[in-house]
Design an enzyme around this catalytic site. Sequence first.
Site, PDB file in Angstrom:
ATOM      1  N   LYS A   9      31.219  27.681  42.280  1.00 19.32           N
ATOM      2  CA  LYS A   9      32.022  27.818  43.338  1.00 19.32           C
ATOM      3  C   LYS A   9      31.824  30.047  43.137  1.00 19.32           C
ATOM      4  O   LYS A   9      30.753  29.724  41.852  1.00 19.32           O
ATOM      5  CB  LYS A   9      33.410  27.655  42.943  1.00 19.32           C
ATOM      6  CG  LYS A   9      33.794  28.244  40.989  1.00 19.32           C
ATOM      7  CD  LYS A   9      35.112  27.714  40.353  1.00 19.32           C
ATOM      8  CE  LYS A   9      35.517  28.523  39.444  1.00 19.32           C
ATOM      9  NZ  LYS A   9      36.988  27.462  38.733  1.00 19.32           N
TER      10      LYS A   9
ATOM     11  N   TYR B  84      31.412  63.148  41.914  1.00 20.08           N
ATOM     12  CA  TYR B  84      33.130  63.325  43.235  1.00 20.08           C
ATOM     13  C   TYR B  84      34.352  64.361  41.788  1.00 20.08           C
ATOM     14  O   TYR B  84      33.740  63.926  40.706  1.00 20.08           O
ATOM     15  CB  TYR B  84      33.791  62.248  43.184  1.00 20.08           C
ATOM     16  CG  TYR B  84      33.247  61.446  44.769  1.00 20.08           C
ATOM     17  CD1 TYR B  84      33.658  62.120  45.668  1.00 20.08           C
ATOM     18  CD2 TYR B  84      32.458  60.912  44.196  1.00 20.08           C
ATOM     19  CE1 TYR B  84      32.662  62.195  46.626  1.00 20.08           C
ATOM     20  CE2 TYR B  84      32.068  59.608  46.003  1.00 20.08           C
ATOM     21  CZ  TYR B  84      31.832  61.098  47.062  1.00 20.08           C
ATOM     22  OH  TYR B  84      31.405  60.484  48.235  1.00 20.08           O
TER      23      TYR B  84
HETATM   24  C1  LIG Z   1      36.786  26.627  37.456  1.00 25.65           C
HETATM   25  C2  LIG Z   1      36.679  25.680  37.509  1.00 25.65           C
HETATM   26  C3  LIG Z   1      36.223  24.716  36.038  1.00 25.65           C
HETATM   27  C4  LIG Z   1      35.015  24.977  35.719  1.00 25.65           C
HETATM   28  O1  LIG Z   1      35.449  26.101  34.720  1.00 25.65           O
HETATM   29  P1  LIG Z   1      34.565  26.708  33.248  1.00 25.65           P
HETATM   30  O2  LIG Z   1      35.181  27.697  32.208  1.00 25.65           O
HETATM   31  O3  LIG Z   1      33.560  27.791  34.479  1.00 25.65           O
HETATM   32  O4  LIG Z   1      33.531  25.758  33.328  1.00 25.65           O
HETATM   33  C5  LIG Z   1      37.149  23.814  36.449  1.00 25.65           C
HETATM   34  N1  LIG Z   1      37.375  22.805  36.957  1.00 25.65           N
HETATM   35  C6  LIG Z   1      38.734  23.820  37.563  1.00 25.65           C
HETATM   36  C7  LIG Z   1      39.922  23.064  38.641  1.00 25.65           C
HETATM   37  C8  LIG Z   1      38.438  25.168  37.235  1.00 25.65           C
HETATM   38  O5  LIG Z   1      38.576  26.037  38.762  1.00 25.65           O
END
Ligand SMILES: *Cc1c(COP(=O)(O)O)cnc(C)c1O
Length: 398
Positions: free
Chosen positions: A35, A262
């Site tokens: 993701k 700035y």
């Molecule tokens: C992001 C996510 C994961 C993976 O998590 P990590 O800690 O990055 O391995 C697994 N399950 C769900 C539902 C997530 O949103």
Amino acid sequence: MSDLWIEVDMDAIIHNYRQIMAGLSAGCRLMAVVKADAYGLGAAEVAGALQGEGCTAFAVTTISEALLLRNQGVDGTILVLGPSSPEYWQAAIQAHIELTVSQLDWIPTLNKLAETLGTKAGIQLKLETGMGRTGFTGDQLQELAAALREAPQLEITGVYTHFARGAQRDRAYTRAQNEKYLAYVQTLEQAGIRIPLKHVCNSAAYLDFPEYHYNMVRVGTLLIGHCPAPAFEGRLRLKDPWLVKARIVHLQKAAKGTFVGYQSIYKAKKDTTLAVVPVGYADGFGIEPRLVPQNIVDLAKIIVKNMGALMGIQLGREKLLCNGQPVRIAGKIGMQLTVLDVGSAPCSAGDEIVIPLRRTQANPRILRMYKKNGEIMRIRIINEGFLSPSEEQLSNKR
Ligand SMILES: *Cc1c(COP(=O)(O)O)cnc(C)c1O
């Protein structure tokens, strides 16, 4: 082409994948979570590399992320973890993307749609056990089972939940979540629901609760070489695939007393040299997630950091290197430009500076350079090279 770029080491990602696979419990599959553009590294590129290693299951948050992977040639399971809107479901079903179902009224709608499309829709059920975000609660399970019995076009491939405190030392909360999960799964099975895949572990729980691996784990953070908590450091030998570099695009001598940037919060204490690198807030540089203290030492560190920031001192971000020599940020970081006080460090225009830029904060617009065996195998450029509209197009508009 660009004086700011990210180098992603594919060999390091594959190394991490193999490390994780070696630690998997027997009979358990790995679902690679890619993701948020694989946490900034590039979803299609990371998924492609893992597919080459035999990985056949991927997860993202949204349908558009899932479609991008499909269109880039990822052909295994792609699960959408987040809730999604019905208007995108048709595209998802047609691309054989699995949707997470966490609301009762989605079930008849999705079933009808699959029927209209003359196909089955793969779904996974999300259970709420303590994250407080999405999922069916215990009191909805009978109604859920009843709705699913009326939905023959839906093919349930798995049931999962998500841990809230996997990366904390509070193991009791995670244990309680897991127990709830198992009880809910049992209730569903007793109600006649067949559940092929059962999964609860993210990266932290993968490391800390091997007994909860069941037949699938969902891992993202470890793949990209990050350890989810200091307490787990060293449990896997991970490699960092991430390196951000910017070139010095401007170099100028500055007299003692020169104000920089700035609000003039920085003033040169002696005659020096100022270098400009093309990176700033718009790229995600200098943007930190809000820190939540875990203990009193943490709290003290956060207070000091914030006090420093108020006075224009970028604590923790001063470790920029030019030709191996530390150089410091001078003044406020700009939108796309940052000034460095390089003092007497041997710097020339065009020299590369390693930029500490968080993976998930890095703007996808930054060019990604993918390396394998030390060689560049692919370059990803987003939003560059627009063509000007022709005179004709412009006059039609007018
Ligand atoms: C992001 C996510 C994961 C993976 O998590 P990590 O800690 O990055 O391995 C697994 N399950 C769900 C539902 C997530 O949103």
